[in-house]
Design a protein around this motif. Structure first.
Motif, mmCIF file in Angstrom:
data_model
loop_
_atom_site.group_PDB
_atom_site.id
_atom_site.type_symbol
_atom_site.label_atom_id
_atom_site.label_comp_id
_atom_site.label_asym_id
_atom_site.label_seq_id
_atom_site.Cartn_x
_atom_site.Cartn_y
_atom_site.Cartn_z
ATOM 1 N N ARG A 62 0.866 -1.182 0.000
ATOM 2 C CA ARG A 62 0.000 0.000 0.000
ATOM 3 C C ARG A 62 0.902 1.230 0.000
ATOM 4 N N ARG A 63 0.468 2.284 -0.706
ATOM 5 C CA ARG A 63 1.221 3.528 -0.714
ATOM 6 C C ARG A 63 0.364 4.638 -0.135
ATOM 7 N N LEU A 64 0.835 5.213 0.940
ATOM 8 C CA LEU A 64 0.146 6.332 1.559
ATOM 9 C C LEU A 64 0.732 7.645 1.053
ATOM 10 N N GLY A 82 13.116 -2.134 6.292
ATOM 11 C CA GLY A 82 13.229 -3.108 5.221
ATOM 12 C C GLY A 82 11.934 -3.376 4.487
ATOM 13 N N ARG A 83 10.818 -2.914 5.061
ATOM 14 C CA ARG A 83 9.510 -3.135 4.424
ATOM 15 C C ARG A 83 8.859 -1.819 3.974
ATOM 16 N N PHE A 84 9.088 -0.754 4.731
ATOM 17 C CA PHE A 84 8.495 0.545 4.428
ATOM 18 C C PHE A 84 9.560 1.502 3.917
ATOM 19 N N GLN A 96 5.629 4.115 1.275
ATOM 20 C CA GLN A 96 5.416 2.873 0.552
ATOM 21 C C GLN A 96 5.544 1.721 1.536
ATOM 22 N N MET A 97 4.486 0.941 1.650
ATOM 23 C CA MET A 97 4.456 -0.152 2.616
ATOM 24 C C MET A 97 4.364 -1.474 1.865
ATOM 25 N N ASN A 98 5.355 -2.311 2.033
ATOM 26 C CA ASN A 98 5.398 -3.625 1.398
ATOM 27 C C ASN A 98 5.394 -4.720 2.452
ATOM 28 N N SER A 99 5.086 -5.929 2.016
ATOM 29 C CA SER A 99 5.082 -7.094 2.918
ATOM 30 C C SER A 99 4.286 -6.797 4.187
ATOM 31 N N LEU A 100 3.109 -6.272 4.003
ATOM 32 C CA LEU A 100 2.294 -5.849 5.144
ATOM 33 C C LEU A 100 1.879 -7.038 6.005
ATOM 34 N N LYS A 101 1.794 -6.762 7.301
ATOM 35 C CA LYS A 101 1.424 -7.771 8.292
ATOM 36 C C LYS A 101 0.170 -7.300 9.038
ATOM 37 N N PRO A 102 -0.582 -8.227 9.613
ATOM 38 C CA PRO A 102 -1.765 -7.799 10.378
ATOM 39 C C PRO A 102 -1.419 -6.797 11.483
ATOM 40 N N GLU A 103 -0.241 -6.913 12.066
ATOM 41 C CA GLU A 103 0.147 -5.969 13.126
ATOM 42 C C GLU A 103 0.452 -4.569 12.605
ATOM 43 N N ASP A 104 0.461 -4.381 11.296
ATOM 44 C CA ASP A 104 0.592 -3.038 10.722
ATOM 45 C C ASP A 104 -0.745 -2.307 10.677
ATOM 46 N N THR A 105 -1.813 -2.989 11.029
ATOM 47 C CA THR A 105 -3.130 -2.365 11.046
ATOM 48 C C THR A 105 -3.162 -1.209 12.030
ATOM 49 N N ALA A 106 -3.533 -0.032 11.543
ATOM 50 C CA ALA A 106 -3.527 1.173 12.372
ATOM 51 C C ALA A 106 -4.049 2.348 11.564
#
Length: 125
Positions: free
Chosen positions: A18-20, A66-68, A82-92
């Motif tokens: 996802r790209r914010l 390493g992911r963002f 830029q957010m790559n390899s997103l994980k459920p704990e990135d929910t916010a």
């Protein structure tokens, strides 16, 4: 007066990207450091990424390193995450912030005197 407006949030599956975006109005961004923070329900707002007036001056929380990737486009008066390899704990809810003050510690909230209203990112497992 500076107004920051985030966009790009939404629902994404784990492992996705996802790209914010954060658009600034009322103030050229080029002279000021900016950052992204995030806040999950029941938790304090936490530092995610920082970019100084020099685009090579970037820092990340260990949890996203390493992911963002944070970047800025001064011509568009915008900052991106830029957010790559997103994980459920990135929910916010993700917030962008700008500082017109001296930033001694870029990981805390206090140096940032302008904030956006946030954009929700939900990562499903």
């Amino acid at each position: 007066q500076v107004q920051l407006v985030e966009s790009g949030g939404g629902l994404v599956q784990a492992g996705g990207s996802r790209r914010l975006s954060c658009a600034a109005y009322g103030q050229p961004l080029e002279d000021y450091p900016m950052a992204w923070f995030r806040q999950s329900p029941g938790k304090e707002r936490e530092f995610v990424a920082y970019i100084g007036w020099s685009i090579s001056n970037t820092h990340y929380a260990d949890s996203v390193k390493g992911r963002f990737t944070i970047s800025r486009d001064n011509a568009r008066n915008a900052v991106y995450l830029q957010m790559n390899s997103l994980k459920p704990e990135d929910t916010a809810v993700y917030y962008c912030a700008l500082s017109t003050l001296v930033v001694d510690n870029y990981t805390v909230l206090t140096p940032y005197n302008f904030w956006g209203r946030g954009t929700q990112v939900t990562v499903s497992s």
